[in-house]
Design a protein around this motif. Sequence first.
Motif: not given
Length: 354
Positions: A166, A168-173, A175-176
Amino acid sequence: MAQKVINAKRNPIYDIAKEICILFVVAGHCNAPMHNFYTSFHVLFFFILAGMFFNEQSVNTFNLLKQYIIKIWKRYAKPYILCNLSFLLFYNLFIKYYLITVDPRLNSSINYLTTNEIAIKALKHITLVSSSEILCGATWFLKSLFWGLLSLAFLNYILNSLKIKKTYIYFVLIFLCEIALFYFSPQYYRLIFYYAQTFLFLLLGELIKNFTNINQKNSFILFILTSLTIFGINNLVAINFIKIPLLGIFGFYFVLSLSIIIQKYSKLLNKIFEYVGQHTISILCLHFLAFKIVTYFIIIYNSYNLRLLGSFPVLTSTKLLLSILYLVGGITIPLLIEILNKNFKYIKARVRNG
């Protein structure tokens, strides 16, 4: 000695911290001194704290997910719904007796509601898609926290089910969420902006839970450094997607360091803050109503026009004493109401059981 208490059952540091922030909430609403400083991060602290205490193991299975949803519904959505429905029920009465005369969010006069309008608003409150009632406007926080934690729970359940890491997913979210804060103004896209803000700090809270070691010896230094940094951010940074995350993170460590200082140096404040910190939801829901009670006594004492009761949230004044009266009333009156309610339930149970 370093303070790290994420795994503790209940640590007084965080109760003290919650009391500090609910004090900031009430103080901000009654225009107390320096309100521009602490209102820039006080709510963000609660979001970060909720993210810190989120446990992905609590949503590992579908049954656990259902239990977690019920838990956060009872803790955040239920108080929001009950508070807003109660205030909606007395809406027309509040208008009649001058408790509300204008809608501060729209800066416009208000009118009596018809039965159909009340029914529609009630349905929106129950489904958590309506704006808060005027006298419990601070409860937007509970609704936002419920939707944010619900999203975080489903996200972790899906990631756990698919066995996806999770971080990397957290960092993408994150950013969004930052993009949303950049493109959507709270003035025109209120729901999107506040949802992005809530979810951003829940994610940040979960990521920084391993960085909460604060040495008691260094707590005062951290308090000074974070204070100066927050002043600097408020005065030098104007762009939301940069300013808000920085204020949230530095504000979090400011409150945490202040909590440790209070726990270490003042036993009396420690006990008071710890107790009040365990009853933040009551204060959050009822402090606007408490302001009206304080305003009423000020009006009676000074023989003012009763229509001034509609002043929102408090009587306009630059007097420090008035801010102190509102601050004390905004904290103590909700606590007294909660104590009376508990005693009433206790007596009712005793009578029922013979």
